[in-house]
Design a protein around this motif. Sequence first.
Motif, PDB file in Angstrom:
ATOM      1  N   LEU A  43       1.666 -30.641   3.284  1.00 28.58           N
ATOM      2  CA  LEU A  43       0.853 -31.640   2.591  1.00 28.58           C
ATOM      3  C   LEU A  43      -0.036 -32.393   3.564  1.00 28.58           C
ATOM      4  O   LEU A  43      -1.195 -32.700   3.248  1.00 28.58           O
ATOM      5  N   ASP A  44       0.486 -32.695   4.748  1.00 28.01           N
ATOM      6  CA  ASP A  44      -0.317 -33.382   5.767  1.00 28.01           C
ATOM      7  C   ASP A  44      -1.467 -32.501   6.255  1.00 28.01           C
ATOM      8  O   ASP A  44      -2.578 -32.981   6.491  1.00 28.01           O
ATOM      9  N   ALA A  45      -1.210 -31.213   6.410  1.00 30.55           N
ATOM     10  CA  ALA A  45      -2.210 -30.280   6.932  1.00 30.55           C
ATOM     11  C   ALA A  45      -3.273 -29.916   5.886  1.00 30.55           C
ATOM     12  O   ALA A  45      -4.390 -29.536   6.244  1.00 30.55           O
ATOM     13  N   HIS A  46      -2.917 -30.025   4.622  1.00 31.58           N
ATOM     14  CA  HIS A  46      -3.823 -29.621   3.536  1.00 31.58           C
ATOM     15  C   HIS A  46      -3.896 -30.756   2.509  1.00 31.58           C
ATOM     16  O   HIS A  46      -3.151 -30.750   1.516  1.00 31.58           O
ATOM     17  N   PRO A  47      -4.779 -31.713   2.728  1.00 34.28           N
ATOM     18  CA  PRO A  47      -4.842 -32.910   1.865  1.00 34.28           C
ATOM     19  C   PRO A  47      -5.041 -32.633   0.371  1.00 34.28           C
ATOM     20  O   PRO A  47      -4.605 -33.424  -0.457  1.00 34.28           O
ATOM     21  N   ARG A  48      -5.665 -31.527   0.015  1.00 36.93           N
ATOM     22  CA  ARG A  48      -5.867 -31.228  -1.412  1.00 36.93           C
ATOM     23  C   ARG A  48      -4.627 -30.632  -2.066  1.00 36.93           C
ATOM     24  O   ARG A  48      -4.539 -30.533  -3.287  1.00 36.93           O
ATOM     25  N   LEU A  49      -3.686 -30.221  -1.257  1.00 36.96           N
ATOM     26  CA  LEU A  49      -2.449 -29.635  -1.767  1.00 36.96           C
ATOM     27  C   LEU A  49      -1.500 -30.745  -2.213  1.00 36.96           C
ATOM     28  O   LEU A  49      -1.409 -31.789  -1.568  1.00 36.96           O
ATOM     29  N   THR A  50      -0.806 -30.507  -3.305  1.00 38.24           N
ATOM     30  CA  THR A  50       0.170 -31.481  -3.800  1.00 38.24           C
ATOM     31  C   THR A  50       1.573 -30.871  -3.759  1.00 38.24           C
ATOM     32  O   THR A  50       1.725 -29.649  -3.708  1.00 38.24           O
ATOM     33  N   ARG A  51       2.564 -31.737  -3.805  1.00 39.97           N
ATOM     34  CA  ARG A  51       3.946 -31.265  -3.860  1.00 39.97           C
ATOM     35  C   ARG A  51       4.134 -30.369  -5.089  1.00 39.97           C
ATOM     36  O   ARG A  51       4.778 -29.329  -5.025  1.00 39.97           O
ATOM     37  N   ARG A  52       3.546 -30.762  -6.193  1.00 41.68           N
ATOM     38  CA  ARG A  52       3.628 -29.983  -7.429  1.00 41.68           C
ATOM     39  C   ARG A  52       3.021 -28.589  -7.227  1.00 41.68           C
ATOM     40  O   ARG A  52       3.540 -27.596  -7.734  1.00 41.68           O
ATOM     41  N   GLY A  53       1.934 -28.509  -6.460  1.00 41.35           N
ATOM     42  CA  GLY A  53       1.316 -27.226  -6.161  1.00 41.35           C
ATOM     43  C   GLY A  53       2.209 -26.340  -5.309  1.00 41.35           C
ATOM     44  O   GLY A  53       2.304 -25.132  -5.539  1.00 41.35           O
ATOM     45  N   VAL A  54       2.873 -26.943  -4.317  1.00 37.07           N
ATOM     46  CA  VAL A  54       3.790 -26.177  -3.464  1.00 37.07           C
ATOM     47  C   VAL A  54       4.949 -25.645  -4.299  1.00 37.07           C
ATOM     48  O   VAL A  54       5.323 -24.468  -4.198  1.00 37.07           O
ATOM     49  N   LEU A  55       5.504 -26.501  -5.132  1.00 32.13           N
ATOM     50  CA  LEU A  55       6.628 -26.072  -5.972  1.00 32.13           C
ATOM     51  C   LEU A  55       6.203 -24.997  -6.968  1.00 32.13           C
ATOM     52  O   LEU A  55       6.958 -24.062  -7.248  1.00 32.13           O
ATOM     53  N   ALA A  56       4.976 -25.102  -7.469  1.00 30.97           N
ATOM     54  CA  ALA A  56       4.467 -24.072  -8.377  1.00 30.97           C
ATOM     55  C   ALA A  56       4.314 -22.740  -7.643  1.00 30.97           C
ATOM     56  O   ALA A  56       4.592 -21.679  -8.203  1.00 30.97           O
ATOM     57  N   ALA A  57       3.883 -22.797  -6.384  1.00 31.49           N
ATOM     58  CA  ALA A  57       3.750 -21.573  -5.589  1.00 31.49           C
ATOM     59  C   ALA A  57       5.113 -20.926  -5.375  1.00 31.49           C
ATOM     60  O   ALA A  57       5.254 -19.706  -5.471  1.00 31.49           O
ATOM     61  N   LEU A  58       6.126 -21.732  -5.099  1.00 28.96           N
ATOM     62  CA  LEU A  58       7.477 -21.201  -4.920  1.00 28.96           C
ATOM     63  C   LEU A  58       7.996 -20.593  -6.213  1.00 28.96           C
ATOM     64  O   LEU A  58       8.597 -19.514  -6.205  1.00 28.96           O
ATOM     65  N   ASP A  59       7.754 -21.261  -7.313  1.00 26.48           N
ATOM     66  CA  ASP A  59       8.175 -20.737  -8.616  1.00 26.48           C
ATOM     67  C   ASP A  59       7.448 -19.435  -8.931  1.00 26.48           C
ATOM     68  O   ASP A  59       8.050 -18.471  -9.402  1.00 26.48           O
ATOM     69  N   PHE A  60       6.161 -19.388  -8.651  1.00 30.64           N
ATOM     70  CA  PHE A  60       5.365 -18.191  -8.868  1.00 30.64           C
ATOM     71  C   PHE A  60       5.931 -17.018  -8.071  1.00 30.64           C
ATOM     72  O   PHE A  60       6.104 -15.931  -8.596  1.00 30.64           O
ATOM     73  N   ALA A  61       6.250 -17.276  -6.810  1.00 34.50           N
ATOM     74  CA  ALA A  61       6.799 -16.219  -5.953  1.00 34.50           C
ATOM     75  C   ALA A  61       8.175 -15.775  -6.437  1.00 34.50           C
ATOM     76  O   ALA A  61       8.490 -14.588  -6.431  1.00 34.50           O
ATOM     77  N   ALA A  62       8.969 -16.727  -6.891  1.00 33.77           N
ATOM     78  CA  ALA A  62      10.333 -16.402  -7.335  1.00 33.77           C
ATOM     79  C   ALA A  62      10.335 -15.573  -8.616  1.00 33.77           C
ATOM     80  O   ALA A  62      11.203 -14.746  -8.831  1.00 33.77           O
ATOM     81  N   THR A  63       9.332 -15.816  -9.449  1.00 34.41           N
ATOM     82  CA  THR A  63       9.272 -15.101 -10.722  1.00 34.41           C
ATOM     83  C   THR A  63       8.275 -13.949 -10.663  1.00 34.41           C
ATOM     84  O   THR A  63       7.988 -13.328 -11.680  1.00 34.41           O
ATOM     85  N   ASP A  64       7.711 -13.722  -9.480  1.00 35.21           N
ATOM     86  CA  ASP A  64       6.731 -12.656  -9.270  1.00 35.21           C
ATOM     87  C   ASP A  64       5.520 -12.852 -10.148  1.00 35.21           C
ATOM     88  O   ASP A  64       4.852 -11.894 -10.548  1.00 35.21           O
ATOM     89  N   GLY A  65       5.246 -14.115 -10.518  1.00 36.77           N
ATOM     90  CA  GLY A  65       4.066 -14.404 -11.302  1.00 36.77           C
ATOM     91  C   GLY A  65       4.136 -14.042 -12.758  1.00 36.77           C
ATOM     92  O   GLY A  65       3.189 -14.219 -13.489  1.00 36.77           O
ATOM     93  N   SER A  66       5.281 -13.518 -13.189  1.00 35.97           N
ATOM     94  CA  SER A  66       5.401 -13.117 -14.577  1.00 35.97           C
ATOM     95  C   SER A  66       5.735 -14.311 -15.457  1.00 35.97           C
ATOM     96  O   SER A  66       6.429 -15.214 -15.048  1.00 35.97           O
ATOM     97  N   GLU A  67       5.206 -14.295 -16.654  1.00 37.99           N
ATOM     98  CA  GLU A  67       5.505 -15.349 -17.638  1.00 37.99           C
ATOM     99  C   GLU A  67       6.219 -14.708 -18.805  1.00 37.99           C
ATOM    100  O   GLU A  67       5.873 -13.627 -19.238  1.00 37.99           O
ATOM    101  N   GLU A  68       7.211 -15.404 -19.278  1.00 35.11           N
ATOM    102  CA  GLU A  68       7.953 -14.863 -20.431  1.00 35.11           C
ATOM    103  C   GLU A  68       7.457 -15.441 -21.711  1.00 35.11           C
ATOM    104  O   GLU A  68       6.982 -16.474 -21.821  1.00 35.11           O
TER     105      GLU A  68
END
Length: 68
Positions: A43-68
């Motif tokens: 977050l410090d290195a990328h001011p436009r990035l939010t905690r919510r964005g990081v968590l969404a990226a982790l969720d995306f990776a964990a689910t391989d981007g698939s939506e049910e």
Amino acid sequence: MDERLIQSDPSTMMGKPVVAGTRITVELILEKLAAGETIEQLLDAHPRLTRRGVLAALDFAATDGSEE
């Protein structure tokens, strides 16, 4: 959540999944975290990035981007 936080568009970062409103890829976030960086450091290195964005990226990776 109405807004998709992870988006993929062929005209942005060659279609790689990115955090919406940024050019920060899910791949970059995963690489940085795997290398030992903390979410706070990201977050410090990328001011436009939010905690919510990081968590969404982790969720995306964990689910391989698939939506049910």
